[in-house]
Design an enzyme around this catalytic site. Structure first.
Site, mmCIF file in Angstrom:
data_model
loop_
_atom_site.group_PDB
_atom_site.id
_atom_site.type_symbol
_atom_site.label_atom_id
_atom_site.label_comp_id
_atom_site.label_asym_id
_atom_site.label_seq_id
_atom_site.Cartn_x
_atom_site.Cartn_y
_atom_site.Cartn_z
ATOM 1 N N ARG A 158 8.619 -9.586 0.799
ATOM 2 C CA ARG A 158 8.154 -10.398 1.928
ATOM 3 C C ARG A 158 7.158 -9.645 2.818
ATOM 4 O O ARG A 158 7.106 -9.870 4.022
ATOM 5 C CB ARG A 158 9.325 -10.892 2.793
ATOM 6 N N ARG A 182 6.073 -13.472 8.449
ATOM 7 C CA ARG A 182 5.987 -13.799 9.873
ATOM 8 C C ARG A 182 6.012 -12.613 10.822
ATOM 9 O O ARG A 182 5.681 -12.748 11.995
ATOM 10 C CB ARG A 182 7.115 -14.776 10.237
ATOM 11 N N ARG A 184 -1.108 -18.936 8.747
ATOM 12 C CA ARG A 184 -0.150 -20.020 8.506
ATOM 13 C C ARG A 184 -0.434 -21.192 9.447
ATOM 14 O O ARG A 184 -0.380 -22.355 9.030
ATOM 15 C CB ARG A 184 1.263 -19.501 8.723
ATOM 16 N N ASP A 200 6.153 -19.274 -3.566
ATOM 17 C CA ASP A 200 7.590 -19.360 -3.319
ATOM 18 C C ASP A 200 8.305 -19.728 -4.609
ATOM 19 O O ASP A 200 7.733 -20.427 -5.457
ATOM 20 C CB ASP A 200 7.900 -20.402 -2.233
ATOM 21 N N TYR A 250 19.392 -24.043 -5.653
ATOM 22 C CA TYR A 250 18.645 -24.835 -4.665
ATOM 23 C C TYR A 250 18.444 -26.268 -5.157
ATOM 24 O O TYR A 250 18.516 -27.219 -4.384
ATOM 25 C CB TYR A 250 17.287 -24.185 -4.371
HETATM 26 O O1 CP3 Z 1 7.417 -11.320 -0.891
HETATM 27 C C1 CP3 Z 1 6.338 -11.856 -0.588
HETATM 28 O O2 CP3 Z 1 5.640 -11.486 0.388
HETATM 29 C C2 CP3 Z 1 5.768 -12.936 -1.491
HETATM 30 C C3 CP3 Z 1 6.051 -14.285 -1.166
HETATM 31 C C4 CP3 Z 1 7.471 -14.821 -1.288
HETATM 32 C C5 CP3 Z 1 7.966 -15.817 -0.422
HETATM 33 N N1 CP3 Z 1 9.177 -16.236 -0.887
HETATM 34 C C6 CP3 Z 1 7.256 -16.353 0.744
HETATM 35 C C7 CP3 Z 1 8.022 -17.049 1.797
HETATM 36 C C8 CP3 Z 1 8.459 -14.579 -2.248
HETATM 37 C C9 CP3 Z 1 8.493 -13.561 -3.368
HETATM 38 C C10 CP3 Z 1 9.526 -15.482 -1.974
HETATM 39 C C11 CP3 Z 1 10.740 -15.569 -2.808
HETATM 40 C C12 CP3 Z 1 11.820 -16.467 -2.404
HETATM 41 N N2 CP3 Z 1 11.733 -17.695 -1.808
HETATM 42 C C13 CP3 Z 1 13.183 -16.221 -2.673
HETATM 43 C C14 CP3 Z 1 13.724 -15.017 -3.425
HETATM 44 C C15 CP3 Z 1 13.764 -13.790 -2.583
HETATM 45 C C16 CP3 Z 1 14.799 -13.804 -1.490
HETATM 46 O O3 CP3 Z 1 14.358 -13.811 -0.314
HETATM 47 O O4 CP3 Z 1 15.978 -13.792 -1.797
HETATM 48 C C17 CP3 Z 1 13.916 -17.304 -2.162
HETATM 49 C C18 CP3 Z 1 15.427 -17.456 -2.204
HETATM 50 C C19 CP3 Z 1 12.979 -18.244 -1.631
HETATM 51 C C20 CP3 Z 1 13.263 -19.582 -1.028
HETATM 52 C C21 CP3 Z 1 12.857 -19.623 0.393
HETATM 53 N N3 CP3 Z 1 11.563 -19.636 0.830
HETATM 54 C C22 CP3 Z 1 13.710 -19.655 1.515
HETATM 55 C C23 CP3 Z 1 15.214 -19.626 1.468
HETATM 56 C C24 CP3 Z 1 12.882 -19.695 2.635
HETATM 57 C C25 CP3 Z 1 13.308 -19.860 4.068
HETATM 58 C C26 CP3 Z 1 13.845 -18.591 4.634
HETATM 59 C C27 CP3 Z 1 12.804 -17.967 5.515
HETATM 60 O O5 CP3 Z 1 12.609 -16.740 5.417
HETATM 61 O O6 CP3 Z 1 12.216 -18.707 6.313
HETATM 62 C C28 CP3 Z 1 11.545 -19.633 2.194
HETATM 63 C C29 CP3 Z 1 10.334 -19.620 3.041
HETATM 64 C C30 CP3 Z 1 9.366 -18.496 2.822
HETATM 65 N N4 CP3 Z 1 8.958 -18.031 1.608
HETATM 66 C C31 CP3 Z 1 8.677 -17.798 3.855
HETATM 67 C C32 CP3 Z 1 7.826 -16.888 3.207
HETATM 68 C C33 CP3 Z 1 6.830 -15.955 3.841
HETATM 69 C C34 CP3 Z 1 8.776 -18.074 5.329
HETATM 70 C C35 CP3 Z 1 8.054 -19.358 5.563
HETATM 71 C C36 CP3 Z 1 7.266 -19.436 6.823
HETATM 72 O O7 CP3 Z 1 6.168 -18.823 6.935
HETATM 73 O O8 CP3 Z 1 7.715 -20.188 7.683
#
Ligand code: CP3
Length: 343
Positions: free
Chosen positions: A25, A29, A38, A75, A152
């Site tokens: 990540r 944010r 964003r 994602d 999911y």
């Molecule tokens: O790592 C990186 O920088 C690359 C991008 C990336 C994102 N999600 C961007 C993201 C990667 C590799 C993921 C993987 C992901 N997504 C996983 C597996 C890794 C882990 O965290 O366990 C999972 C379970 C998801 C599903 C997901 N996406 C969830 C549960 C959420 C909400 C939780 C949160 O942090 O808000 C997301 C949203 C998400 N994916 C964000 C980002 C940067 C935040 C969204 C935003 O900008 O509002």
């Protein structure tokens, strides 16, 4: 293969005095420039599907910190969306999807070769990044592992204990197995296209692997990962793969050999000393700093980072966190971390 890239050298099994480093990540944010892009995109999914902007946020942490790897900004839930699930993000709450609980729901999913229309912008992001990244930076593509994606899709949201997925596994094992098979084959097509577009490494995120115990872990975490890796390596000889069976515990032991993964990513629940002895013996490891230290910082952060570098110093290691960096992390702490790791 470019022998000069530190991440690729670690993945090939080379021990390095200074481990390469990137953070899960790392585009997110906690960075003001991410929040600005964003906002420009409008919402998270728009950001994922707008190649110029997705490439921009992927590059932001590379410019700011010079990490050794960039991870494609996308994602794990884009694949279920491409298969036909509805997907949206509730602000402050996380992802929501249409649920999949019946054979009719499964029958409505698209085939593995029909996902690319939706995912084409992701491949374009990869192509932009392959051109734009510094030559020493490795580009990592990724997907969710089938079990985690299934949790999911079945529940329609993130769940604490993956209860709905476990319930379906027991109530209708044939349906559950059919969903896992569909996700396994679609994941191969998705990652294969990322590789064709320029991803040099791929990573499988099995964030909820820890709730699979015993035989279920072998069947739904190990076996799909092994199948995906075998097919990807058959299509793309030499492709390095990182697997992240989060919270696998004892399941980490032997995971390299059981799946063919070149690197196993470790969460914070295992100690680096234990993992050096029982997991790193079998190949490269990645991890496993507690992400909370990126919020609190200070000497505790620097010392914890140095302790991990020391623990993994005898074998191939990629420095990373045990899970994603949190939105309330301080970017200045990334500098503290990099000084501690790189000296
Ligand atoms: O790592 C990186 O920088 C690359 C991008 C990336 C994102 N999600 C961007 C993201 C990667 C590799 C993921 C993987 C992901 N997504 C996983 C597996 C890794 C882990 O965290 O366990 C999972 C379970 C998801 C599903 C997901 N996406 C969830 C549960 C959420 C909400 C939780 C949160 O942090 O808000 C997301 C949203 C998400 N994916 C964000 C980002 C940067 C935040 C969204 C935003 O900008 O509002």
């Amino acid at each position: 293969m470019d022998g000069g890239k530190t991440i690729l050298r670690a993945l090939a099994g080379e021990r390095q005095a200074v481990p390469p480093v990137w953070l899960m990540r790392q585009a997110g944010r906690y960075l003001p420039e991410y929040r600005a892009t964003r906002a420009q995109a409008g919402d998270f999914l728009k950001l994922c599907y707008t190649p110029e902007l997705a490439a921009e946020v992927t590059l932001q942490p590379i410019r700011r910190f010079g990490f050794d790897a960039a991870i494609l900004f996308a994602d794990i839930l884009l694949l279920p969306q491409a298969l036909g699930a509805e997907l949206w993000f509730e602000t402050g709450e996380g992802p929501r999807l249409s649920t999949l609980t019946t054979a009719r729901d499964l029958a409505r999913l698209k085939g593995k070769d029909d996902i690319h229309a939706t995912l084409a912008p992701v491949y374009e992001t990869v192509r932009i990044l392959a051109r734009a990244l510094p030559r020493e930076t490795t580009l990592i593509g990724f997907a969710g592992a089938p079990w985690t994606v299934a949790t999911y899709m079945i529940a329609g949201r993130g769940t604490k204990d993956q209860g709905p997925a476990h319930a379906l596994m027991r109530a209708d094992p044939a349906l559950f197995d059919a969903l896992m098979a569909r996700l396994t084959e679609a994941t191969v097509e998705y990652l294969s296209m990322q590789v064709q577009a320029g991803a040099e490494v791929v990573k499988l995120f099995d964030s909820w692997a820890g709730s699979l115990k015993g035989e279920a872990f072998s069947r739904y975490a190990v076996a799909p990962t092994r199948a995906i890796i075998a097919e990807l390596k058959a299509r793309h000889p030499g492709l390095p793969v990182i697997a992240f069976p989060r919270e696998a515990g004892q399941g980490y032991v032997g995971f390299h050999a059981a799946t063919g993964a070149d690197c196993v990513a470790l969460d914070t629940s295992v100690s680096a000393g234990w993992a050096a002895e029982h997991v790193q013996r079998h190949g490269c490891v990645q991890g496993n700093l507690d992400p909370r230290l990126m919020v609190t910082g200070g000497e505790a952060l620097a010392e914890a980072a140095r302790a991990i570098v020391r623990a993994f110093a005898k074998g191939p290691h990629i420095f990373n966190l045990g899970h994603g960096i949190a939105p309330d992390a301080d970017p200045a702490n990334v500098e503290v971390l990099l000084r501690a790791v790189r000296g």
